[in-house]
Design a protein around this motif. Sequence first.
Motif, mmCIF file in Angstrom:
data_model
loop_
_atom_site.group_PDB
_atom_site.id
_atom_site.type_symbol
_atom_site.label_atom_id
_atom_site.label_comp_id
_atom_site.label_asym_id
_atom_site.label_seq_id
_atom_site.Cartn_x
_atom_site.Cartn_y
_atom_site.Cartn_z
ATOM 1 N N LEU A 98 0.821 -1.218 0.000
ATOM 2 C CA LEU A 98 0.000 0.000 0.000
ATOM 3 C C LEU A 98 0.853 1.266 0.000
ATOM 4 C CD1 LEU A 98 -2.764 -1.129 2.506
ATOM 5 C CD2 LEU A 98 -3.093 -0.630 0.069
ATOM 6 N N LEU A 99 2.092 1.156 0.474
ATOM 7 C CA LEU A 99 3.015 2.297 0.480
ATOM 8 C C LEU A 99 3.873 2.352 -0.782
ATOM 9 C CD1 LEU A 99 4.180 2.168 4.208
ATOM 10 C CD2 LEU A 99 2.679 3.880 3.135
ATOM 11 N N ALA A 100 3.548 1.510 -1.758
ATOM 12 C CA ALA A 100 4.270 1.461 -3.037
ATOM 13 C C ALA A 100 5.747 1.123 -2.855
ATOM 14 C CB ALA A 100 4.102 2.767 -3.815
ATOM 15 N N VAL A 101 6.030 0.278 -1.859
ATOM 16 C CA VAL A 101 7.380 -0.241 -1.657
ATOM 17 C C VAL A 101 7.424 -1.592 -2.353
ATOM 18 C CG1 VAL A 101 9.014 -1.111 0.065
ATOM 19 C CG2 VAL A 101 7.729 1.008 0.503
ATOM 20 N N SER A 102 8.365 -1.752 -3.246
ATOM 21 C CA SER A 102 8.430 -2.976 -4.043
ATOM 22 C C SER A 102 8.722 -4.200 -3.179
ATOM 23 C CB SER A 102 9.524 -2.848 -5.109
ATOM 24 O OG SER A 102 10.809 -2.884 -4.506
ATOM 25 N N SER A 103 8.369 -5.361 -3.699
ATOM 26 C CA SER A 103 8.666 -6.616 -2.989
ATOM 27 C C SER A 103 10.157 -6.751 -2.767
ATOM 28 C CB SER A 103 8.162 -7.812 -3.795
ATOM 29 O OG SER A 103 6.768 -7.790 -3.864
ATOM 30 N N ARG A 104 10.931 -6.392 -3.770
ATOM 31 C CA ARG A 104 12.383 -6.478 -3.662
ATOM 32 C C ARG A 104 12.891 -5.610 -2.519
ATOM 33 N NH1 ARG A 104 15.342 -3.139 -5.229
ATOM 34 N NH2 ARG A 104 17.216 -2.836 -6.282
ATOM 35 N N ASP A 105 12.418 -4.356 -2.450
ATOM 36 C CA ASP A 105 12.841 -3.461 -1.372
ATOM 37 C C ASP A 105 12.360 -3.961 -0.010
ATOM 38 O OD1 ASP A 105 14.224 -1.703 -3.018
ATOM 39 O OD2 ASP A 105 12.511 -0.351 -3.259
ATOM 40 N N ARG A 106 11.119 -4.447 0.054
ATOM 41 C CA ARG A 106 10.572 -4.961 1.318
ATOM 42 C C ARG A 106 11.423 -6.109 1.842
ATOM 43 N NH1 ARG A 106 7.428 -9.295 1.618
ATOM 44 N NH2 ARG A 106 6.765 -9.040 -0.529
ATOM 45 N N ILE A 107 11.766 -7.037 0.971
ATOM 46 C CA ILE A 107 12.565 -8.205 1.374
ATOM 47 C C ILE A 107 13.986 -7.776 1.735
ATOM 48 C CG2 ILE A 107 13.556 -10.373 0.539
ATOM 49 C CD1 ILE A 107 10.855 -10.673 -1.060
#
Length: 123
Positions: A98-107
Amino acid sequence: MIHVISLDGEPSEVERRKLHSLLESHFQLDPGSADKLIESATLVEGEAVDLYHFTSVIMRSVDEQARLRIVEMMWELVYADGQVSEFEDNVVWRAADLLAVSSRDRIELKHRVAARRPTPVAG
């Protein structure tokens, strides 16, 4: 962040201290102001029905770097008690999305926070 530390029941003292520390250091708050913010956020979080309410305000208010830092702080709170539940992982995933943080960045943020955790000493 209140939601994250409340996912597995009543927040532990370690989780509460970590939240205080993050708020005081990141937002340059004194302990009294952090207490008031946490108290207010706890009341609002108790009335919220979903993450969209909070993340939509954040999306309108901060840039990408600040959103990445928010997700990183969420991971720090999740790891504060030494355990990551599937539910906690899922909530951070949904909030990051929802915050437009990519999966790559989240991981990547998850791994970065996990790597900073102290290594237990074998006894």
